[in-house]
Design a protein around this motif. Structure first.
Motif, PDB file in Angstrom:
ATOM      1  N   VAL A 199     -15.619  33.580   8.427  1.00 45.87           N
ATOM      2  CA  VAL A 199     -14.922  32.285   8.436  1.00 45.87           C
ATOM      3  C   VAL A 199     -14.944  31.823   6.978  1.00 45.87           C
ATOM      4  N   ARG A 200     -13.786  31.967   6.339  1.00 41.98           N
ATOM      5  CA  ARG A 200     -13.690  31.695   4.904  1.00 41.98           C
ATOM      6  C   ARG A 200     -13.886  30.213   4.627  1.00 41.98           C
ATOM      7  N   GLY A 201     -14.648  29.921   3.593  1.00 40.10           N
ATOM      8  CA  GLY A 201     -14.860  28.525   3.206  1.00 40.10           C
ATOM      9  C   GLY A 201     -14.616  28.362   1.720  1.00 40.10           C
ATOM     10  N   GLN A 202     -13.752  27.417   1.363  1.00 44.29           N
ATOM     11  CA  GLN A 202     -13.522  27.104  -0.063  1.00 44.29           C
ATOM     12  C   GLN A 202     -14.114  25.727  -0.326  1.00 44.29           C
ATOM     13  N   VAL A 203     -14.858  25.607  -1.410  1.00 46.03           N
ATOM     14  CA  VAL A 203     -15.456  24.314  -1.776  1.00 46.03           C
ATOM     15  C   VAL A 203     -15.257  24.051  -3.264  1.00 46.03           C
ATOM     16  N   LEU A 204     -15.420  22.787  -3.644  1.00 44.21           N
ATOM     17  CA  LEU A 204     -15.386  22.410  -5.054  1.00 44.21           C
ATOM     18  C   LEU A 204     -16.768  21.885  -5.413  1.00 44.21           C
ATOM     19  N   LYS A 205     -17.248  22.245  -6.590  1.00 41.06           N
ATOM     20  CA  LYS A 205     -18.524  21.693  -7.076  1.00 41.06           C
ATOM     21  C   LYS A 205     -18.165  20.849  -8.290  1.00 41.06           C
ATOM     22  N   VAL A 206     -18.389  19.552  -8.200  1.00 35.10           N
ATOM     23  CA  VAL A 206     -17.896  18.645  -9.245  1.00 35.10           C
ATOM     24  C   VAL A 206     -19.036  17.834  -9.856  1.00 35.10           C
ATOM     25  N   HIS A 207     -18.735  17.297 -11.039  1.00 35.91           N
ATOM     26  CA  HIS A 207     -19.687  16.397 -11.701  1.00 35.91           C
ATOM     27  C   HIS A 207     -19.284  14.958 -11.332  1.00 35.91           C
ATOM     28  N   ALA A 208     -20.109  14.299 -10.528  1.00 32.94           N
ATOM     29  CA  ALA A 208     -19.839  12.912 -10.104  1.00 32.94           C
ATOM     30  C   ALA A 208     -21.185  12.264  -9.784  1.00 32.94           C
ATOM     31  N   PRO A 209     -22.020  12.076 -10.837  1.00 28.87           N
ATOM     32  CA  PRO A 209     -23.417  11.703 -10.583  1.00 28.87           C
ATOM     33  C   PRO A 209     -23.611  10.329  -9.934  1.00 28.87           C
ATOM     34  N   TRP A 210     -22.539   9.529  -9.859  1.00 26.28           N
ATOM     35  CA  TRP A 210     -22.671   8.225  -9.211  1.00 26.28           C
ATOM     36  C   TRP A 210     -22.620   8.331  -7.681  1.00 26.28           C
ATOM     37  N   VAL A 211     -22.196   9.485  -7.158  1.00 32.32           N
ATOM     38  CA  VAL A 211     -22.130   9.656  -5.692  1.00 32.32           C
ATOM     39  C   VAL A 211     -23.526  10.064  -5.207  1.00 32.32           C
ATOM     40  N   LYS A 212     -24.155   9.188  -4.450  1.00 33.10           N
ATOM     41  CA  LYS A 212     -25.551   9.436  -4.046  1.00 33.10           C
ATOM     42  C   LYS A 212     -25.690   9.684  -2.548  1.00 33.10           C
ATOM     43  N   ASN A 213     -24.698   9.221  -1.751  1.00 27.94           N
ATOM     44  CA  ASN A 213     -24.797   9.366  -0.292  1.00 27.94           C
ATOM     45  C   ASN A 213     -23.869  10.475   0.184  1.00 27.94           C
ATOM     46  N   PHE A 214     -24.310  11.225   1.213  1.00 34.86           N
ATOM     47  CA  PHE A 214     -23.390  12.218   1.782  1.00 34.86           C
ATOM     48  C   PHE A 214     -22.424  11.532   2.740  1.00 34.86           C
TER      49      PHE A 214
END
Ligand code: FAD
Length: 341
Positions: A199-214
């Motif tokens: 089951v193919r999964g594509q994700v992005l890993k980004v720099h956004a250090p202000w985002v603290k909650n999932f």
């Protein structure tokens, strides 16, 4: 019988944690990890590593809950120790939001994570397109750090690690007493398992250090998982797709979906795109098998097929695999002492 020799095939989160559990429960064993790829080149390196279980339709819920609980307890202790930052393990709080109230308001894992509760009306105002939500605190494993930490622990306990592609488990029978198959999606070819599919999964890993909650959309397709250094934005679930090439249209779609949940992500920088193949099956294959050729027997323990939830249950399944390895060794020791009589 001299020190039993155990080979573990695979160096993703399942292979490394299984090798560690075997070394911990059988100190007299000589354990070797054989893998064609190590971190950072495994599926496990692509994952967000969030502890939110995926449901395996072919496995009893009480078993899945036990695996999750053992994994949560193990990682919670690491998160609460001086090892936490090196191991990449941290607590993270946030919300799972739904456009309509789900049939199951209390998932089976709700009393394992911390502080699970329905979201308040005030919290739901952050998500104008959603009508229901659950707030809780869970754990996240950042990769590569967690895999590198496991490798370090293995080396410290004397486990050997070699780069090697195994074409057939039988090729190991003259060197090892027991083999453990933790090849992930590689098991499709290695043991010809037709029930295992990607089951193919594509994700992005980004720099956004202000985002603290999932933030996770209840269907699980769109998610924002903050890690120690980067935020993982997801995702896709493409059944039977073997392509590891990122798709630019999908990248834009994931980014737009995540920004509609968390508009501040429009300011995210340094977007890296990753693709992984979830080793999916109706149930994890966690069982013993005895290979036999020309009257020679070779015990195998399978531990693969963790699909979308390998991080969430890895320690629980590793413990069970180590127990099965113990049974194989007891059987071998029984037959070698009978042979001496
Ligand atoms: P892998 O990491 O693929 O490791 C398999 C190993 O076997 C590799 O080292 C490979 O080189 C080796 N191997 C294979 N064949 C051979 C061979 N013939 N000879 C020698 N070596 C071989 N799970 C969660 O719990 N939480 C999440 O948030 C999460 N997010 C995810 C996001 C994405 C985009 C994806 C793709 C997956 C996600 N998952 C998540 C699922 C998780 O990544 C997998 O369940 C887990 O990584 C499977 O681990 P593994 O060790 O079985 O497989």
């Amino acid at each position: 019988m001299a020190a039993p020799k155990v080979a573990v095939v695979g160096a993703g989160v399942i292979g490394l944690s299984t090798a560690l559990c075997i070394a911990e429960t059988c100190p007299s064993c000589s354990v070797t990890v054989l893998s064609d790829q190590f971190s950072p080149n495994t599926t496990s390196d692509v994952a967000a590593g969030m502890l939110i279980p995926h449901t395996y339709p072919g496995t009893p819920i009480h078993v899945q809950k036990q695996w999750f609980k053992e994994t949560f307890t193990y990682l919670f202790a690491i998160s609460n120790s001086a090892e936490a930052s090196e191991a990449g393990i941290h607590l993270v709080s946030g919300w799972q939001v739904f456009k309509n109230t789900p049939k199951e308001e209390l998932p089976f894992w709700s009393d394992v994570v911390l502080g699970f509760r329905p979201m308040s009306e005030a919290e739901l105002q952050k998500f104008p397109q959603h009508r229901f939500g659950q707030a809780f605190t869970t754990l996240k494993c950042d990769c590569p750090p967690y895999l590198l930490w496991l490798e370090k622990r293995l080396k410290a306990t004397g486990v050997q690690m070699y780069t090697r592609k195994v074409a057939d488990l039988w090729e190991l029978h003259s060197e090892y007493n027991v083999v453990v198959n933790c090849a992930g999606i590689g098991a499709h070819q290695l043991v010809g398992d037709e029930k295992l599919f990607p089951v193919r999964g594509q994700v992005l890993k980004v720099h956004a250090p202000w985002v603290k909650n999932f933030i996770r959309d209840g269907g699980g397709l769109t998610y924002i998982y903050p890690g120690i250094h980067r935020v993982t934005l997801g995702g896709t679930r493409e059944k039977e797709s073997w392509s590891l090439t990122p798709d630019p249209g999908t990248t834009k779609d994931i980014f737009d979906r995540c920004c509609s949940l968390e508009p501040s992500l429009r300011g995210a920088q340094d977007v890296k795109v990753k693709v992984g193949l979830r080793p999916s099956r109706r149930s994890v294959r966690l069982q013993r098998e005895v290979l036999s050729r020309g009257g020679v027997k070779f015990p195998v323990v399978h531990n693969y097929g963790h699909g979308a939830g390998g991080f969430s249950v890895h320690r629980g399944t590793a413990k069970e695999a180590a127990r099965l390895v113990g049974e194989c060794i007891a059987t071998l020791q029984g037959s070698s002492s009978r042979a001496k009589l």
